[in-house]
Design a protein around this motif. Sequence first.
Motif, mmCIF file in Angstrom:
data_model
loop_
_atom_site.group_PDB
_atom_site.id
_atom_site.type_symbol
_atom_site.label_atom_id
_atom_site.label_comp_id
_atom_site.label_asym_id
_atom_site.label_seq_id
_atom_site.Cartn_x
_atom_site.Cartn_y
_atom_site.Cartn_z
ATOM 1 N N HIS A 223 77.422 98.921 86.398
ATOM 2 C CA HIS A 223 78.074 98.536 87.650
ATOM 3 C C HIS A 223 77.875 99.613 88.718
ATOM 4 O O HIS A 223 77.579 99.303 89.876
ATOM 5 C CB HIS A 223 79.569 98.267 87.420
ATOM 6 C CG HIS A 223 79.826 96.985 86.709
ATOM 7 N ND1 HIS A 223 80.260 95.862 87.347
ATOM 8 C CD2 HIS A 223 79.702 96.639 85.396
ATOM 9 C CE1 HIS A 223 80.402 94.872 86.470
ATOM 10 N NE2 HIS A 223 80.062 95.332 85.276
ATOM 11 N N LEU A 224 78.021 100.857 88.325
ATOM 12 C CA LEU A 224 77.853 101.962 89.292
ATOM 13 C C LEU A 224 76.401 102.087 89.751
ATOM 14 O O LEU A 224 76.140 102.395 90.914
ATOM 15 C CB LEU A 224 78.362 103.272 88.706
ATOM 16 C CG LEU A 224 79.896 103.341 88.565
ATOM 17 C CD1 LEU A 224 80.309 104.597 87.829
ATOM 18 C CD2 LEU A 224 80.573 103.259 89.928
ATOM 19 N N LEU A 225 75.442 101.827 88.858
ATOM 20 C CA LEU A 225 74.030 101.846 89.266
ATOM 21 C C LEU A 225 73.751 100.755 90.298
ATOM 22 O O LEU A 225 73.022 100.983 91.268
ATOM 23 C CB LEU A 225 73.114 101.667 88.051
ATOM 24 C CG LEU A 225 72.910 102.888 87.172
ATOM 25 C CD1 LEU A 225 72.126 102.512 85.908
ATOM 26 C CD2 LEU A 225 72.179 103.984 87.926
ATOM 27 N N VAL B 60 72.983 99.421 96.283
ATOM 28 C CA VAL B 60 73.447 98.863 97.558
ATOM 29 C C VAL B 60 73.629 99.984 98.579
ATOM 30 O O VAL B 60 73.212 99.867 99.741
ATOM 31 C CB VAL B 60 74.769 98.080 97.367
ATOM 32 C CG1 VAL B 60 75.366 97.671 98.703
ATOM 33 C CG2 VAL B 60 74.537 96.857 96.502
ATOM 34 N N ILE B 61 74.230 101.083 98.160
ATOM 35 C CA ILE B 61 74.470 102.214 99.077
ATOM 36 C C ILE B 61 73.152 102.791 99.564
ATOM 37 O O ILE B 61 72.968 103.045 100.757
ATOM 38 C CB ILE B 61 75.340 103.290 98.383
ATOM 39 C CG1 ILE B 61 76.760 102.734 98.156
ATOM 40 C CG2 ILE B 61 75.371 104.579 99.201
ATOM 41 C CD1 ILE B 61 77.618 103.582 97.251
ATOM 42 N N GLU B 62 72.178 102.973 98.653
ATOM 43 C CA GLU B 62 70.896 103.573 99.030
ATOM 44 C C GLU B 62 70.068 102.650 99.924
ATOM 45 O O GLU B 62 69.417 103.106 100.856
ATOM 46 C CB GLU B 62 70.103 103.953 97.781
ATOM 47 C CG GLU B 62 70.703 105.127 97.036
ATOM 48 C CD GLU B 62 70.005 105.416 95.710
ATOM 49 O OE1 GLU B 62 69.046 104.680 95.356
ATOM 50 O OE2 GLU B 62 70.434 106.350 95.022
ATOM 51 N N GLU C 291 73.141 90.175 87.810
ATOM 52 C CA GLU C 291 73.990 89.682 86.729
ATOM 53 C C GLU C 291 74.654 90.902 86.105
ATOM 54 O O GLU C 291 73.984 91.862 85.730
ATOM 55 C CB GLU C 291 73.156 88.940 85.676
ATOM 56 C CG GLU C 291 72.757 87.567 86.100
ATOM 57 C CD GLU C 291 72.120 86.746 84.982
ATOM 58 O OE1 GLU C 291 72.343 87.048 83.787
ATOM 59 O OE2 GLU C 291 71.401 85.787 85.323
ATOM 60 N N GLU C 292 75.980 90.853 86.029
ATOM 61 C CA GLU C 292 76.721 91.963 85.443
ATOM 62 C C GLU C 292 77.546 91.441 84.274
ATOM 63 O O GLU C 292 78.106 90.349 84.342
ATOM 64 C CB GLU C 292 77.650 92.600 86.481
ATOM 65 C CG GLU C 292 76.893 93.277 87.598
ATOM 66 C CD GLU C 292 77.806 93.946 88.609
ATOM 67 O OE1 GLU C 292 77.461 95.051 89.024
ATOM 68 O OE2 GLU C 292 78.844 93.363 88.980
#
Length: 193
Positions: free
Chosen positions: A29-31, A36-38, A46-47
């Motif tokens: 999830h953090l990756l 998105v941030i980068e 899909e998570e």
Amino acid sequence: GAQRLGRAQQDLIGKTPYDILTPEDARRHLLNDQTVIESGQPITVEETVTHPDGIRIYLTVKFPLRNRRGEIYAVGGIATDITEQRLAEQQAKMTLERMNLELEERVAQRTEELRAANAALAKAARLKDEFLASMSHELRTPLTGILGLTEALQRHVYGDLNERQNEILHTVEESGRHLLNLINDILDLSKIE
């Protein structure tokens, strides 16, 4: 989010993904959030979430949340539970694979049956040819003797014959030649087949 994780809302306030998810789920999830941030762009991923009732799969659209200056301050997301759909797809895939295996087995079995039938037909054809060759020899040998003796008698090698005996020998010769032609025709027909 609380419902998605199978927890009460108050249990999630102030927690990091590592506090509420399994380490593997939290890392994934953090990756995705980092992507998105980068990129500054929304992504669709899909998570998986290890829910108290089992693994759940979500199709999540993650997007950057920006302040008035356009700076990203958080990542938002909208998740749709697609667990049942994925399970149905997996089941359909397994069913299709099973059907393909069954079809391959049937094709292999039918191919083997056809191979055996072809071998039996080839053997039958060989036996037929051997039989015809043998019968041809067995029929021609005495017929050749009959025709040879008939010719010798007609040439008066064994003495003179009366008119009636000559007619009978002529009939024997014609019948013998006719029989020889029939044998040859049968052999020719056999070769054509």
